[in-house]
Design an enzyme around this catalytic site. Structure first.
Site, PDB file in Angstrom:
ATOM      1  N   ASP A   1      30.299  41.020  37.540  1.00 28.64           N
ATOM      2  CA  ASP A   1      29.783  39.862  38.273  1.00 28.64           C
ATOM      3  C   ASP A   1      30.389  39.802  39.679  1.00 28.64           C
ATOM      4  O   ASP A   1      29.980  38.989  40.507  1.00 28.64           O
ATOM      5  CB  ASP A   1      29.981  38.554  37.495  1.00 28.64           C
ATOM      6  CG  ASP A   1      31.435  38.271  37.177  1.00 28.64           C
ATOM      7  OD1 ASP A   1      32.322  39.005  37.655  1.00 28.64           O
ATOM      8  OD2 ASP A   1      31.692  37.298  36.430  1.00 28.64           O
ATOM      9  N   SER A   2      31.321  40.717  39.962  1.00 28.64           N
ATOM     10  CA  SER A   2      31.827  40.839  41.334  1.00 28.64           C
ATOM     11  C   SER A   2      30.714  41.300  42.274  1.00 28.64           C
ATOM     12  O   SER A   2      30.885  41.260  43.491  1.00 28.64           O
ATOM     13  CB  SER A   2      32.994  41.837  41.376  1.00 28.64           C
ATOM     14  OG  SER A   2      32.637  43.056  40.769  1.00 28.64           O
TER      15      SER A   2
ATOM     16  N   ASP B   1      28.481  43.030  32.897  1.00 26.89           N
ATOM     17  CA  ASP B   1      29.065  41.699  32.673  1.00 26.89           C
ATOM     18  C   ASP B   1      28.015  40.721  32.165  1.00 26.89           C
ATOM     19  O   ASP B   1      26.898  40.662  32.706  1.00 26.89           O
ATOM     20  CB  ASP B   1      29.610  41.152  34.000  1.00 26.89           C
ATOM     21  CG  ASP B   1      31.121  41.283  34.105  1.00 26.89           C
ATOM     22  OD1 ASP B   1      31.775  41.591  33.085  1.00 26.89           O
ATOM     23  OD2 ASP B   1      31.637  41.080  35.214  1.00 26.89           O
TER      24      ASP B   1
ATOM     25  N   LYS C   1      30.506  43.049  28.780  1.00 23.31           N
ATOM     26  CA  LYS C   1      31.872  42.534  28.954  1.00 23.31           C
ATOM     27  C   LYS C   1      31.790  41.021  29.101  1.00 23.31           C
ATOM     28  O   LYS C   1      30.846  40.522  29.737  1.00 23.31           O
ATOM     29  CB  LYS C   1      32.504  43.168  30.194  1.00 23.31           C
ATOM     30  CG  LYS C   1      33.885  42.617  30.522  1.00 23.31           C
ATOM     31  CD  LYS C   1      34.625  43.494  31.508  1.00 23.31           C
ATOM     32  CE  LYS C   1      34.311  43.212  32.963  1.00 23.31           C
ATOM     33  NZ  LYS C   1      34.574  41.829  33.396  1.00 23.31           N
TER      34      LYS C   1
ATOM     35  N   GLU D   1      34.373  37.338  29.639  1.00 17.26           N
ATOM     36  CA  GLU D   1      35.711  36.847  29.995  1.00 17.26           C
ATOM     37  C   GLU D   1      36.225  35.814  28.995  1.00 17.26           C
ATOM     38  O   GLU D   1      35.438  35.044  28.434  1.00 17.26           O
ATOM     39  CB  GLU D   1      35.673  36.218  31.396  1.00 17.26           C
ATOM     40  CG  GLU D   1      35.482  37.242  32.486  1.00 17.26           C
ATOM     41  CD  GLU D   1      35.535  36.639  33.891  1.00 17.26           C
ATOM     42  OE1 GLU D   1      35.849  35.448  34.051  1.00 17.26           O
ATOM     43  OE2 GLU D   1      35.260  37.402  34.842  1.00 17.26           O
TER      44      GLU D   1
ATOM     45  N   GLU E   1      43.435  41.722  33.323  1.00 17.04           N
ATOM     46  CA  GLU E   1      43.452  41.501  34.773  1.00 17.04           C
ATOM     47  C   GLU E   1      44.661  40.666  35.184  1.00 17.04           C
ATOM     48  O   GLU E   1      44.883  39.554  34.676  1.00 17.04           O
ATOM     49  CB  GLU E   1      42.150  40.796  35.217  1.00 17.04           C
ATOM     50  CG  GLU E   1      42.105  40.596  36.730  1.00 17.04           C
ATOM     51  CD  GLU E   1      40.728  40.309  37.291  1.00 17.04           C
ATOM     52  OE1 GLU E   1      39.756  40.246  36.514  1.00 17.04           O
ATOM     53  OE2 GLU E   1      40.639  40.147  38.524  1.00 17.04           O
TER      54      GLU E   1
HETATM   55  O1  KIV Z   1      33.345  41.911  37.855  1.00 17.85           O
HETATM   56  C1  KIV Z   1      34.277  42.706  38.029  1.00 17.85           C
HETATM   57  O2  KIV Z   1      34.333  43.437  39.025  1.00 17.85           O
HETATM   58  C2  KIV Z   1      35.337  42.776  37.036  1.00 17.85           C
HETATM   59  C3  KIV Z   1      36.514  43.648  37.360  1.00 17.85           C
HETATM   60  C4  KIV Z   1      37.490  42.884  38.163  1.00 17.85           C
HETATM   61  C5  KIV Z   1      37.114  44.208  36.133  1.00 17.85           C
HETATM   62  O3  KIV Z   1      35.273  42.130  36.052  1.00 17.85           O
END
Ligand code: KIV
Length: 290
Positions: A59-60, A98, A126, A128, A190
């Site tokens: 999600d970055s 994500d 993934k 969180e 993280e």
């Molecule tokens: O979204 C992302 O880039 C991440 C990394 C920081 C692992 O979750």
């Protein structure tokens, strides 16, 4: 494969597509896992060529590519769009996606949304936080889950190392164990202190992937924009391998200057008509009704 990708082979080379079993075997062999975020097709081809094991459509993408103010603006449709692009470039790496903010509030929506990501081409998802019930539902539905603990951008956490005190560390450690028991197949740690990341890595059978969590995790992940120097600010946890903040503006300014002084395009950048056709066209244009 496009011609411009005719680069020397990196550490990867041709191999079978990776899955969670392969990644777990890497942990068992003590072979470090290299993960990078990836948001587009050309970067996917290049990462794969270099031997990156896991490409993460994180999600970055929101703050690094889409110009959003925060990760919580990222939608499932955004991640699906980028997963489709990355999938076209990845055949050997493991493609992780994500689940964005608020797409896994309950078991039913988590499974439905994760399935959308798999339909777009992700190999696994993934999420969180310490959400064992959600992880269990996903894994019962046959979906590979990578848990992500420590700093949570979706929770808009303060950017600070978590788990520095014994009480915090114990809570995080127990959360990691619960997530593995719920069926998580990999775990991102993280901004955890080295000692805690090391203890979790030793305790879990599944691979741990660290970001700002020291050298003792089973693998490392970086945001590709950070390691390429696209991100303006330097971050302690990242290493910058290229300075695109400098290189790109230099290239863009050179292009603008070349256009202004008409030195671009040069002869090799365009084509001509055959002389007789050019003559015929000129004659036709010059004729009274041309
Ligand atoms: O979204 C992302 O880039 C991440 C990394 C920081 C692992 O979750």
């Amino acid at each position: 494969m496009p011609e411009w990708l005719n680069l020397p082979l990196g550490l990867g080379g041709a191999s079978l597509p990776k899955d969670m079993a392969t990644l777990r075997e890497m942990k068992e062999r003590g072979e470090p896992i290299a993960m990078l975020t990836c948001y587009d097709y050309p970067t996917a081809l290049l990462e794969e060529r270099a031997g990156v094991d896991v490409m993460l459509v994180g999600d970055s993408v929101g703050t690094n590519v889409l110009g959003y103010a925060s990760e919580i603006e990222v939608t499932l449709a955004d991640i699906r769009h980028h997963v489709r692009a990355v999938r076209r470039g990845v055949s050997e790496g493991y493609l992780l996606a994500d689940l964005p903010y608020r797409t896994y509030e309950d078991e039913t929506s988590a499974v439905a949304n994760a399935q959308e990501l798999l339909l777009s081409g992700a190999d696994g998802v993934k999420l969180e936080g310490v959400r064992p019930r959600i992880v269990q539902a996903l894994s019962r539905a046959g979906i590979d889950v990578c848990a992500h603990i420590g700093l949570s951008m979706q929770a808009q956490d303060q950017v600070r190392v978590k788990g520095k005190t014994f009480d915090e560390a114990r809570t995080i450690y127990e959360g990691a164990v619960a997530l593995e028991q719920a069926g998580a197949k990999m775990m991102v740690l993280e901004l955890l202190p080295d000692e805690l990341a090391q203890a979790i890595t030793r305790r879990l059978g599944i691979p741990t992937i660290g970001i700002g969590a020291g050298p003792h995790t089973d693998g490392q992940v970086l945001v590709v924009q950070d390691m390429l120097g696209v991100t303006a600010r330097a971050m302690r946890h990242a290493r910058t391998y290229l300075n695109l903040q400098e290189l790109l503006p230099t290239a863009f300014s050179a292009y603008v200057a070349d256009v202004r002084r008409r030195s671009f395009p040069a002869d090799q950048n365009y084509s001509h008509m055959r002389e007789d056709d050019a003559l015929a066209m000129r004659g036709w244009l010059d004729a009274p009704n041309g």
